[in-house]
Design a protein around this motif. Structure first.
Motif, PDB file in Angstrom:
ATOM      1  N   PHE A 215       5.713   8.107   6.213  1.00  0.00           N
ATOM      2  CA  PHE A 215       5.516   7.427   7.509  1.00  0.00           C
ATOM      3  C   PHE A 215       4.143   6.747   7.593  1.00  0.00           C
ATOM      4  O   PHE A 215       3.912   5.917   8.468  1.00  0.00           O
ATOM      5  N   ALA A 216       3.231   7.110   6.699  1.00  0.00           N
ATOM      6  CA  ALA A 216       1.912   6.460   6.705  1.00  0.00           C
ATOM      7  C   ALA A 216       1.968   5.081   6.054  1.00  0.00           C
ATOM      8  O   ALA A 216       0.964   4.372   5.999  1.00  0.00           O
ATOM      9  N   GLY A 217       3.147   4.691   5.536  1.00  0.00           N
ATOM     10  CA  GLY A 217       3.268   3.367   4.923  1.00  0.00           C
ATOM     11  C   GLY A 217       2.851   3.348   3.460  1.00  0.00           C
ATOM     12  O   GLY A 217       2.575   2.289   2.894  1.00  0.00           O
ATOM     13  N   THR A 218       2.835   4.527   2.844  1.00  0.00           N
ATOM     14  CA  THR A 218       2.507   4.628   1.414  1.00  0.00           C
ATOM     15  C   THR A 218       3.641   3.981   0.606  1.00  0.00           C
ATOM     16  O   THR A 218       4.813   4.161   0.948  1.00  0.00           O
ATOM     17  N   PRO A 219       3.312   3.235  -0.464  1.00  0.00           N
ATOM     18  CA  PRO A 219       4.388   2.645  -1.278  1.00  0.00           C
ATOM     19  C   PRO A 219       5.347   3.732  -1.778  1.00  0.00           C
ATOM     20  O   PRO A 219       4.917   4.828  -2.155  1.00  0.00           O
ATOM     21  N   LEU A 220       6.649   3.409  -1.777  1.00  0.00           N
ATOM     22  CA  LEU A 220       7.686   4.394  -2.082  1.00  0.00           C
ATOM     23  C   LEU A 220       7.461   5.052  -3.444  1.00  0.00           C
ATOM     24  O   LEU A 220       7.703   6.257  -3.595  1.00  0.00           O
ATOM     25  N   GLY A 221       6.994   4.267  -4.412  1.00  0.00           N
ATOM     26  CA  GLY A 221       6.743   4.835  -5.737  1.00  0.00           C
ATOM     27  C   GLY A 221       5.761   5.987  -5.668  1.00  0.00           C
ATOM     28  O   GLY A 221       5.971   7.042  -6.275  1.00  0.00           O
ATOM     29  N   GLU A 222       4.702   5.835  -4.896  1.00  0.00           N
ATOM     30  CA  GLU A 222       3.701   6.903  -4.738  1.00  0.00           C
ATOM     31  C   GLU A 222       4.273   8.085  -3.968  1.00  0.00           C
ATOM     32  O   GLU A 222       3.970   9.241  -4.263  1.00  0.00           O
ATOM     33  N   VAL A 223       5.105   7.769  -2.953  1.00  0.00           N
ATOM     34  CA  VAL A 223       5.704   8.833  -2.150  1.00  0.00           C
ATOM     35  C   VAL A 223       6.540   9.736  -3.047  1.00  0.00           C
ATOM     36  O   VAL A 223       6.429  10.967  -2.998  1.00  0.00           O
ATOM     37  N   LEU A 224       7.376   9.109  -3.891  1.00  0.00           N
ATOM     38  CA  LEU A 224       8.284   9.884  -4.739  1.00  0.00           C
ATOM     39  C   LEU A 224       7.528  10.613  -5.834  1.00  0.00           C
ATOM     40  O   LEU A 224       7.833  11.761  -6.162  1.00  0.00           O
ATOM     41  N   ALA A 225       6.504   9.950  -6.377  1.00  0.00           N
ATOM     42  CA  ALA A 225       5.732  10.571  -7.459  1.00  0.00           C
ATOM     43  C   ALA A 225       4.994  11.810  -6.959  1.00  0.00           C
ATOM     44  O   ALA A 225       4.805  12.772  -7.698  1.00  0.00           O
TER      45      ALA A 225
END
Lengths: 259, 286
Positions: A215-225
């Motif tokens: 929800f902070a707008g972090t790129p999805l790749g970073e979220v999943l990693a």
């Protein structure tokens, strides 16, 4: 001649509990006591707005103490706009710092929880993001997708079980209140509005951390990693779409100077 | 919104719709010509706006602002104007109005309608802000005469002239609140009937009536408080008749904002106003 902007600044200061400046006092007729009428009305309206938004918080401390705390809050954190539904984000922290409220350790958390409920109830009617709308985004760009949560969404991590406390207090259920274990450890909550209903759900600590990053707008790749292996991140993400907790998604490149 | 909505606000009696009556209005369907709401209570979304949309399907609605702060020297809050414009696009109100007062200073909202000094500077400020409001909304608005408890020694313009000048300079219309006139006339010692005679015929597009409280000042005199918390007084009904005779049949609003009674009490007051509007219409036709 006192310019209107200065007159209004001085009047506002006097209204919120300060003294009327001599240059303002000199202009008011028939006497300065008439300013009290405005001061009383402004304070009463402000307190009433907070009473509506924080019913359990008020019930815990009683009407009189709440009015006193609300009036202090109004002076320190006045509303920044006439939409009073948008006012009160800082009340939880304010009560947490208020010496006279220390005896009720969970008071600030109940206020934080009630504020999240109000935010969910009053949030703009923005349509939820449809997963199908992302079909046009090429798969190789998916890691760069950044999501915006729906404006009704608030994530809370509270030291006390404020959701259960607020329910028991509003229901006037002393038995339920007595059964609450205040030392049960922090609760992780996700509050939002779905299908017109405000919903507050308890979620696990790792799910809470995952959603906070998402929800902070972090790129999805970073979220999943960054998601722990035991968390089913794909299902978590799908659930956010299904529950209408996302409002927008965009592939955003970093500006060259940020690289 | 539905494709076909009730048309413009008629020259009939309406009531102020407040949250405690959202359910009752839809259940009891009072026989009133239209409903007024304060737009600031509907700036978000959710259940409140859904209720307003349900009301709008069956009644004309007016948006009567209480927080735009037309009298602010610092100008208008662009976020507030944008929210008002968005709500207007959604609700399609028959009329949009605001007050000749201020409630914002230094970016803080002061939760009351505060008095303006009736000066040339304040007149310029109000006119500039009304023009900004009309331009943002793309339509003519109405501005309401204030009620007040104090005055400023450097004021140079009688309030009725101030109101007429705002209308003349901006092309807006005047919302004539006869209860406000009764309150201010008493508090400041001017003649309420003379106030009405000084407002130009043709600029008044709406009239408000409400109750006010009377508080002793301790020196044998009293102060009238515009609290919208009691029945419309005989004096205010009389001013309504005078105003209708002068300005012709226009929409008339019955407002309650404190100690809000059951819906039937508002509907009964609206019915009384409706009779006076119709009598004024007949007198004109005769």
């Amino acid at each position: 001649m006192l310019a209107l902007r200065d007159l209004q600044g001085d009047f506002a200061e006097a209204l919120r509990g300060g003294r009327a400046s001599p240059r303002l006092a000199a202009l008011i007729t028939p006497d300065l006591a008439r300013l009290d009428v405005y001061r009383n009305t402004a304070r009463t309206v402000a307190i009433e707005a907070l009473r509506i938004g924080f019913p359990a918080t008020e019930a815990i401390v009683g009407e009189e103490f709440f009015a006193l705390a609300a009036a202090k809050f109004w002076r320190v954190h006045p509303p920044r706009e006439a939409w009073l539904g948008a006012w009160g984000d800082e009340l939880g922290n304010f009560l947490g710092r208020m010496h006279a409220a220390r005896a009720v350790a969970y008071l600030a958390d109940v206020a934080r929880f009630e504020r999240a409920l109000s935010r969910a109830a009053n949030a703009a009617d923005i349509p939820a993001l449809d997963a199908a709308s992302l079909a046009s985004v090429p798969p190789e760009q998916h890691p760069r997708l950044r999501f915006t949560p729906h404006p009704s969404v608030t994530l809370l991590r509270l030291r006390y079980p404020a959701d259960a406390i607020a329910d028991a207090v509003r229901a006037g259920d002393d038995a339920a209140m007595a059964a609450i274990d205040l030392g049960s450890g922090p609760v992780h909550l996700l509050v939002h509005r779905a299908g017109g209903e405000v919903v507050a759900e308890r979620i696990g600590a790792s799910a809470w951390r995952f959603l906070r990053v998402l929800f902070a707008g972090t790129p999805l790749g970073e979220v999943l990693a960054g998601a722990p292996a035991r968390l089913d991140a794909a299902s978590m993400l799908a659930a956010q779409f299904a529950r209408g907790r996302l409002a927008a998604a965009a592939v955003k490149e970093r500006a060259p100077c940020d690289a | 919104m539905a494709a076909v909505l009730p048309g413009p606000v008629p020259a009939a009696a309406g009531i102020g719709l407040r949250f405690p009556h959202h359910r009752a209005v839809l259940d009891e369907r009072p026989a009133v010509g239209w409903m007024e709401v304060h737009p600031e209570n509907y700036f978000g979304g959710g259940a409140a706006v859904a209720a307003l949309e349900a009301v709008r399907r069956d009644w004309p609605v007016t948006l009567h602002g209480v927080g735009l702060s037309l009298g602010s020297a610092e100008g208008l809050d662009a976020r507030h104007l944008a929210r008002l414009a968005a709500l207007a696009a959604r609700i399609e109100p028959g009329l949009i109005s605001e007050h000749v007062a201020w409630s914002v200073a230094g970016g803080n909202y002061l939760t009351d309608l505060l008095p303006l000094p009736m000066t040339e500077e304040a007149l310029d400020v109000v006119c500039r802000n009304v023009e900004t409001m009309q331009s943002a909304l793309g339509r003519q608005v109405l501005v309401e005469n204030p009620s007040s408890y104090l005055q400023f020694a450097h004021a140079t313009i009688p309030e009725w002239e101030f109101m007429a000048a705002v209308a003349a300079r901006t092309g807006c219309r005047v919302l004539c609140d006869v209860n406000n006139i009764a309150v201010s006339a008493h508090n400041h010692g001017f003649d309420a009937d003379a106030y009405l005679r000084a407002l130009p015929v043709g600029v008044v597009g709406e009239i408000h009536v409400a109750g006010h409280a009377v508080r002793p000042l301790g020196d044998g005199r009293t102060l009238r408080l515009d609290d919208h918390g009691s029945a419309v007084s005989a004096e205010v009904w009389g001013l309504l008749m005078t105003a209708l005779a002068r300005f012709g049949p226009v929409p008339v609003l019955v407002e309650w904002d404190t100690r809000i009674p059951p819906l039937g009490v508002l509907a009964a007051e609206a019915a009384r106003a409706q009779v006076l509007i119709e009598e004024a219409g007949h007198a004109r036709a005769a």
